[in-house]
Design a protein around this motif. Sequence first.
Motif, PDB file in Angstrom:
ATOM      1  N   THR A  50      -4.009  -3.165   3.188  1.00 17.18           N
ATOM      2  CA  THR A  50      -2.842  -3.963   2.822  1.00 17.18           C
ATOM      3  C   THR A  50      -3.030  -5.441   3.111  1.00 17.18           C
ATOM      4  O   THR A  50      -3.841  -5.806   3.968  1.00 17.18           O
TER       5      THR A  50
ATOM      6  N   SER B  13       0.827  -1.218   0.000  1.00 11.50           N
ATOM      7  CA  SER B  13       0.000   0.000   0.000  1.00 11.50           C
ATOM      8  C   SER B  13       0.855   1.260   0.000  1.00 11.50           C
ATOM      9  O   SER B  13       0.420   2.308  -0.464  1.00 11.50           O
TER      10      SER B  13
ATOM     11  N   SER C 242      -0.221  -7.028   3.899  1.00  8.08           N
ATOM     12  CA  SER C 242       1.057  -7.273   4.591  1.00  8.08           C
ATOM     13  C   SER C 242       0.879  -7.674   6.039  1.00  8.08           C
ATOM     14  O   SER C 242       1.790  -8.205   6.643  1.00  8.08           O
TER      15      SER C 242
ATOM     16  N   TYR D 181      -4.148  -1.763   9.454  1.00  9.82           N
ATOM     17  CA  TYR D 181      -4.348  -2.732  10.553  1.00  9.82           C
ATOM     18  C   TYR D 181      -5.815  -2.993  10.835  1.00  9.82           C
ATOM     19  O   TYR D 181      -6.165  -3.512  11.894  1.00  9.82           O
TER      20      TYR D 181
END
Length: 361
Positions: free
Chosen positions: A221, A92, A223, A194
Motif C-alpha cells: 500500500t 489495498s 497509505s 507495513y
Amino acid sequence: MIQSRDFLKAISPYKPGRPIEEVARELKLKGEIIKLASNENPLGTSPLALQAIRKALKESYLYPDDNCYYFRKKLAERWSVEPGNIVVGNGSVEILPLATLAYLDPEHSALGSEGAFIWFKIAARIAAAELIEVPMRNHTHDLQAMLKAVKPNTRMIYIANPNNPTGTIVDRAEVEDFFRRVPDDILVIMDEAYIEYITDPRFPDSFKYLRDGKNILILRTFSKIYGLAGARLGYGIAPKEIIASLAKLRVSFNVNRLSQVAGLAALDDDRHVRRGRAVNEAGKDYLYEAYRKMGLFYLPTFANFIFVDFARDSQIVFEALQKKGIITRTIKEYGFPQALRITIGTEDQNRKLIRALKSVL
Ligand SMILES: Cc1ncc(COP(=O)(O)O)c(C=O)c1O
C-alpha cells in the motif's frame, strides 16, 4: 420493506479510526487534534507525490488510465516482475474482496487468525464463504495451527505480516515451512502494508514464493510510509493468471488520475521513506521506555503502531484521550477489549500522547 440478501447479516461494517473533523465537531474541540488512530505517516504526504498531484490537478476532467500503464510498469521494474503480475486497487483493501469473489464459492472456507486485520474477514463474508478463525500464539499468527485448521474446502489463507493490530510478524523460517506444507489449491494472501517499516533481517521475502510458482498474492500500500492514505492507492502482486482473474472483477477506473501520478512520484521519494522509518524507530524507543515506566504491557512492533494493554476497559482510556485531542483506536472487534492500537507519531506528538496518558491513568 425490501430485504437484502441473507449473507449480509453476517457482515458488520468496518469501523475505521475516527477522522479529525468528526472528533472536532462532536467534542467541539478548538485546539490541535492529533490522530494516532489509522497508522498514517505523521510526516505527511511524500513531497514528490504532492508536487505530482498539483501538476496533474488540471487534468481531473479526464478519466484515468484504466490500466494504470505507467504505474504498473514502474512497479514491475521495481520488483523485477511483469506488469501482468500487478493489479492496482483503490487502496489495498479493495483487492481483498476481488480475491475472495474470484476464488471462494459459498461452499468454500477462508482461513485467518482470530486477531488478524479484520478486512479479510469482511471480504470472506462478502463472498458468502465460511470463515475459519485460528487462535494466535503470543499475539502472533500461529502458522502451524493455521495449517492444521485447513479443511478440504479451504481455498484461501490470509496472513498480514506485520499484523494489524498486534504489530507482530511471522519470520522467514516459519513462512518457509508454511509454504512447504500449504496445499496447492489454496491462495495465500500475504498482506505487507507495513513492509517499508521493517528493519529486521528475519523478515521473509515473499517474492521468493512468487518465483517458486506458489499461489501467492502479495499486497502492498501507499497509505502508510508514503503518506497517501487519503489518495487510496495499493496493489497486489501475484502469478499472471491470478491477476487476470482479479482484474475481471475490478470496477473500471478504480484508481483515479491523481493517485496514479502520486504513486509514480512517491516510488522515487526515498528521502520520505527514510525519514518516515527514522521517525518511527525513534518513536519506538521513546514510547517503549515510557510505557515500561508506566507499567503498561505493550507488544514490540514491526510496524508504525503499538498495541498497548491498559488492563481495563479501553473505551475509557480512548475517550479520556479523545477529550484531550488525541485520537487512538480501540480494537475490541479484534478480541482485545483492554488494549488500544496507537500510531507512532512525531517526537512532539509522542510526548503529548504520554503526557496525556499520564494525566488520564
Ligand atoms: C494489514 C493492513 N492491510 C491493509 C490496510 C489498508 O491499506 P489501504 O489503505 O491500502 O487500503 C491496512 C490499513 O490499516 C492494514 O493494516
